[in-house]
Design a protein around this motif. Structure first.
Motif, PDB file in Angstrom:
ATOM      1  N   GLN B 205     -13.200  16.465  16.170  1.00 39.45           N
ATOM      2  CA  GLN B 205     -11.769  16.590  16.450  1.00 39.45           C
ATOM      3  C   GLN B 205     -10.964  15.924  15.347  1.00 39.45           C
ATOM      4  N   ALA B 206      -9.887  16.602  14.934  1.00 38.46           N
ATOM      5  CA  ALA B 206      -9.116  16.128  13.789  1.00 38.46           C
ATOM      6  C   ALA B 206      -8.528  14.743  14.017  1.00 38.46           C
ATOM      7  N   SER B 207      -8.046  14.460  15.237  1.00 36.76           N
ATOM      8  CA  SER B 207      -7.418  13.156  15.460  1.00 36.76           C
ATOM      9  C   SER B 207      -8.438  12.038  15.255  1.00 36.76           C
ATOM     10  N   ALA B 208      -9.678  12.279  15.663  1.00 42.37           N
ATOM     11  CA  ALA B 208     -10.737  11.278  15.488  1.00 42.37           C
ATOM     12  C   ALA B 208     -11.062  11.093  14.004  1.00 42.37           C
ATOM     13  N   ILE B 209     -11.161  12.205  13.291  1.00 50.99           N
ATOM     14  CA  ILE B 209     -11.458  12.146  11.845  1.00 50.99           C
ATOM     15  C   ILE B 209     -10.351  11.384  11.112  1.00 50.99           C
ATOM     16  N   ASP B 210      -9.088  11.721  11.436  1.00 56.54           N
ATOM     17  CA  ASP B 210      -7.958  11.109  10.743  1.00 56.54           C
ATOM     18  C   ASP B 210      -7.888   9.596  10.999  1.00 56.54           C
ATOM     19  N   ARG B 211      -8.203   9.178  12.233  1.00 55.48           N
ATOM     20  CA  ARG B 211      -8.139   7.745  12.543  1.00 55.48           C
ATOM     21  C   ARG B 211      -9.273   6.990  11.822  1.00 55.48           C
ATOM     22  N   LEU B 212     -10.424   7.636  11.717  1.00 55.66           N
ATOM     23  CA  LEU B 212     -11.516   7.015  10.953  1.00 55.66           C
ATOM     24  C   LEU B 212     -11.149   6.926   9.476  1.00 55.66           C
ATOM     25  N   ASP B 213     -10.497   7.980   8.952  1.00 59.50           N
ATOM     26  CA  ASP B 213     -10.064   7.941   7.552  1.00 59.50           C
ATOM     27  C   ASP B 213      -9.092   6.788   7.312  1.00 59.50           C
ATOM     28  N   GLY B 214      -8.207   6.545   8.267  1.00 58.15           N
ATOM     29  CA  GLY B 214      -7.264   5.427   8.132  1.00 58.15           C
ATOM     30  C   GLY B 214      -7.991   4.097   8.074  1.00 58.15           C
ATOM     31  N   TYR B 215      -9.010   3.941   8.922  1.00 53.17           N
ATOM     32  CA  TYR B 215      -9.850   2.727   8.910  1.00 53.17           C
ATOM     33  C   TYR B 215     -10.497   2.549   7.541  1.00 53.17           C
ATOM     34  N   ARG B 216     -11.042   3.659   7.015  1.00 50.94           N
ATOM     35  CA  ARG B 216     -11.735   3.592   5.712  1.00 50.94           C
ATOM     36  C   ARG B 216     -10.773   3.374   4.552  1.00 50.94           C
ATOM     37  N   ASP B 217      -9.523   3.841   4.694  1.00 53.70           N
ATOM     38  CA  ASP B 217      -8.534   3.599   3.646  1.00 53.70           C
ATOM     39  C   ASP B 217      -8.416   2.099   3.369  1.00 53.70           C
ATOM     40  N   VAL B 218      -8.519   1.298   4.443  1.00 56.33           N
ATOM     41  CA  VAL B 218      -8.344  -0.154   4.286  1.00 56.33           C
ATOM     42  C   VAL B 218      -9.682  -0.826   3.971  1.00 56.33           C
ATOM     43  N   LEU B 219     -10.724  -0.424   4.679  1.00 60.97           N
ATOM     44  CA  LEU B 219     -12.038  -1.056   4.509  1.00 60.97           C
ATOM     45  C   LEU B 219     -12.974  -0.096   3.781  1.00 60.97           C
ATOM     46  N   LEU B 220     -12.754   0.020   2.473  1.00 68.48           N
ATOM     47  CA  LEU B 220     -13.460   1.025   1.671  1.00 68.48           C
ATOM     48  C   LEU B 220     -14.973   0.897   1.778  1.00 68.48           C
ATOM     49  N   ASP B 221     -15.452  -0.345   1.864  1.00 74.85           N
ATOM     50  CA  ASP B 221     -16.898  -0.548   1.787  1.00 74.85           C
ATOM     51  C   ASP B 221     -17.528  -0.903   3.131  1.00 74.85           C
ATOM     52  N   SER B 222     -16.848  -0.555   4.212  1.00 82.32           N
ATOM     53  CA  SER B 222     -17.377  -0.902   5.533  1.00 82.32           C
ATOM     54  C   SER B 222     -18.748  -0.246   5.730  1.00 82.32           C
ATOM     55  N   PRO B 223     -19.760  -1.035   6.108  1.00 78.57           N
ATOM     56  CA  PRO B 223     -21.108  -0.467   6.256  1.00 78.57           C
ATOM     57  C   PRO B 223     -21.181   0.420   7.504  1.00 78.57           C
ATOM     58  N   PRO B 224     -22.053   1.430   7.473  1.00 83.30           N
ATOM     59  CA  PRO B 224     -22.138   2.401   8.585  1.00 83.30           C
ATOM     60  C   PRO B 224     -22.429   1.758   9.934  1.00 83.30           C
ATOM     61  N   GLN B 225     -23.137   0.606   9.940  1.00 84.80           N
ATOM     62  CA  GLN B 225     -23.443   0.042  11.266  1.00 84.80           C
ATOM     63  C   GLN B 225     -22.206  -0.532  11.967  1.00 84.80           C
ATOM     64  N   LEU B 226     -21.077  -0.630  11.238  1.00 90.96           N
ATOM     65  CA  LEU B 226     -19.838  -1.083  11.894  1.00 90.96           C
ATOM     66  C   LEU B 226     -19.036   0.085  12.487  1.00 90.96           C
ATOM     67  N   ILE B 227     -19.584   1.295  12.356  1.00 91.63           N
ATOM     68  CA  ILE B 227     -18.878   2.483  12.857  1.00 91.63           C
ATOM     69  C   ILE B 227     -19.695   3.136  13.962  1.00 91.63           C
ATOM     70  N   ALA B 228     -19.112   3.255  15.174  1.00 90.69           N
ATOM     71  CA  ALA B 228     -19.809   3.903  16.287  1.00 90.69           C
ATOM     72  C   ALA B 228     -18.954   5.046  16.801  1.00 90.69           C
ATOM     73  N   GLU B 229     -19.589   6.182  17.108  1.00 97.28           N
ATOM     74  CA  GLU B 229     -18.834   7.343  17.584  1.00 97.28           C
ATOM     75  C   GLU B 229     -18.742   7.314  19.107  1.00 97.28           C
ATOM     76  N   GLY B 230     -17.522   7.415  19.617  1.00100.06           N
ATOM     77  CA  GLY B 230     -17.295   7.500  21.065  1.00100.06           C
ATOM     78  C   GLY B 230     -16.854   8.907  21.434  1.00100.06           C
ATOM     79  N   ASP B 231     -16.346   9.065  22.629  1.00104.46           N
ATOM     80  CA  ASP B 231     -16.000  10.411  23.106  1.00104.46           C
ATOM     81  C   ASP B 231     -14.659  10.455  23.819  1.00104.46           C
ATOM     82  N   PHE B 232     -13.807   9.463  23.551  1.00110.35           N
ATOM     83  CA  PHE B 232     -12.479   9.382  24.173  1.00110.35           C
ATOM     84  C   PHE B 232     -12.543   9.139  25.675  1.00110.35           C
ATOM     85  N   THR B 233     -13.695   8.705  26.215  1.00113.01           N
ATOM     86  CA  THR B 233     -13.723   8.330  27.634  1.00113.01           C
ATOM     87  C   THR B 233     -13.941   6.829  27.769  1.00113.01           C
TER      88      THR B 233
END
Lengths: 349, 349
Positions: B205-233
């Protein structure tokens, strides 16, 4: 993945080619005619979705005059739907059966008086093949409006007398609200409870009236201070419970006309330091499992098959034989199909 | 009280007489034409409702070819709507504006692949004047289907690339998801947080992608283990939070892409004995006040004007000037209207 052959509008031929079936098979699938194997139908529907094929309506009308759509008219504020799982359950049953019949459910809300003429226009505009209606209150103009449109209609719940149905002949589907309430109250009596109160729904709705009548069938002489009117919401249940405790501090049981109100009442009882069921036994109505199983303690309540009632309404609209056929009242313009209720004993009583 | 003069079908004359207005006034009110005083219009609509008057569709068509109805197509399981106040809010905004324009909102759900051809049939059947659509996922056939119907359409949320919109020219309304996420994460950085995780929405979903992109804009080198995919529930938020804590026990902040997921995560953090905001700072997204104000502690979150986006979609459909007009991307077939977001600081961060 939507693929559009050469960028032009996909045709019946494109669907047939993609699904590997004949054009007449595609046509039969679109018009929901019998004699198509389920596997073939599924493959064809998949091709239709993938190509984004939209049948030409004019061409379809030669084959069938049905809109393949049914209006579901809900006379409730839209947000009521979002907090009350009763509607979720009812709509799930309706959707299941309509979709099974190939009819698109079309949801229309009536939230304020201004909505009636607009919804009436739509219903009378030849867009749908029938209508399912709910939550009729006294003086509701909907039954008369729908009759004018000539649409077949099925009502959910007994229309309140005075709700404009006189002279009309509708079929309605209802739970045995009065019988269920009677069973709940008799159970409380059998448990030795002596001061049994009740929290009703809004008394301009038939289900609320019928459940109160069931309570009174058992407790003929119950004093008015043991009866509090709620509004089928959680907050309303808590407020009515507070009222009852203030008026009758010695009450030892309460029959509550919906699970949502019961969960509000349980919260209030806890805040007032009354333990359930020791000090006060509580019985709800609905058996909406996400609520009834999650309350503390789990709720003893009257079960009604809400999803089944939704399915039944949709079945009756298309004159299919219902699973549980029941005769209408002789000599009465309304014919009714009443589904049974039963008490589910958990821990609150 | 529905009154039917002599039991016959009420006519335009009956309405005019009851409302004390001329027949042409009744006609103007029905067709939502201008130059009717609000008080007169209200009186006329009241008479229409009381009499249960349904205008003759054929006669109306001479005056206007509009159906006065707009489809609102929701590609979500119906019960998702009942647990997620986001949709309640969005639909309230849409309804407000459509009703203001005299158009009946017609709600259609797409829950499974089989629903597409049926909904496509209805949209192409001449029953509605336009369509509002949401929650498009990659490979969604809806944009192509709607284009074939020739209906004007407005999309809620940026279509994901690959969602069949190539070559089509749609307008969509969206919140500044990326900018909002950036502001949230920058705030966490400014508070001295060093291990900032994120729980995303479903990444189709685009809203999820865009919000993750915003996170990455600030934390360019954030390691993958700090990112978990949820489902909006809510449950998905709790599960993703548990995952993050197991993988990175020293995390001290988390940006969560929806309030509902954040409330699940807060519950999980409490169960694990982490105090918020002392041990872990939490920022959500949506600012759905019934959730954000009720969490413990109250949720710091990114506000988006959901109801306003609903209104804007309906305004754009009728080519009204939006409150906040914005130019489309030059040379891009999609034009977009992006509404601003802003951080609301409460107590969780």
């Amino acid at each position: 993945m939507t693929e559009r052959p050469n960028g032009r509008r996909p045709t019946l031929e494109d669907v047939a080619r993609r699904a590997g079936v004949s054009k007449s098979t595609v046509s039969r699938v679109i018009n929901r005619e019998p004699r198509v194997r389920e596997e073939v139908a599924r493959r064809t529907r998949k091709a239709i979705a993938e190509l984004g094929y939209v049948p030409n309506q004019a061409a379809r009308s030669l084959v069938t005059r049905r809109n393949n759509a049914v209006a579901v008219v809900v006379t409730e504020p839209q947000n009521r739907l979002f907090v009350d799982p009763y509607f979720d359950c009812l709509l799930r049953g309706i959707r299941q059966e309509l979709v099974h019949q190939g009819a698109q459910p079309v949801l229309l809300f009536i939230e304020e008086p201004d909505d009636y003429p607009r919804v009436g226009n739509f219903l009378g505009g030849g867009h749908v093949d029938g209508a399912l209606l709910f939550s009729l209150r006294a003086d509701d103009p909907l039954p008369a409006m729908v009759e004018q449109t000539g649409l077949p209609a099925i009502f959910g719940g007994r229309p309140v007398s005075g709700s404009g149905h006189r002279g009309h002949s509708y079929t309605y589907v209802d739970a045995d609200n009065r019988g269920g309430a009677r069973e709940a109250v008799r159970y409380l009596v059998s448990q030795g409870r002596r001061h049994i109160a009740t929290i009703t729904g809004p008394l301009n709705q038939a289900s609320a009236i019928d459940r109160l009548d069931g309570y009174r069938d058992v407790l003929l002489d119950s004093p008015p201070q043991l009866i509090a009117e709620g509004d089928f919401t959680l907050q309303g249940g808590a407020a009515a419970m507070a009222q009852l405790l203030d008026r009758c501090p010695d009450l030892d049981a309460v029959f509550i006309a919906s699970d949502l109100m019961a969960s509000g009442a349980l919260k209030l009882l806890r805040e007032r330091g009354r333990s359930v069921p020791e000090d006060v036994a509580v019985v709800g109505f609905d058996d909406l499992t996400p609520i009834a199983e999650a309350t503390d303690p789990p709720l003893t309540t009257v079960h009604q098959d809400i999803e089944g009632m939704g399915r039944l309404m949709a079945q009756l609209l298309f004159n299919r034989t219902p699973e549980r056929p029941a005769p209408g009242d002789a000599g009465h313009p309304l014919s009714r199909v009443v589904t049974p209720t039963r008490l589910v004993v958990r821990e609150s009583a």
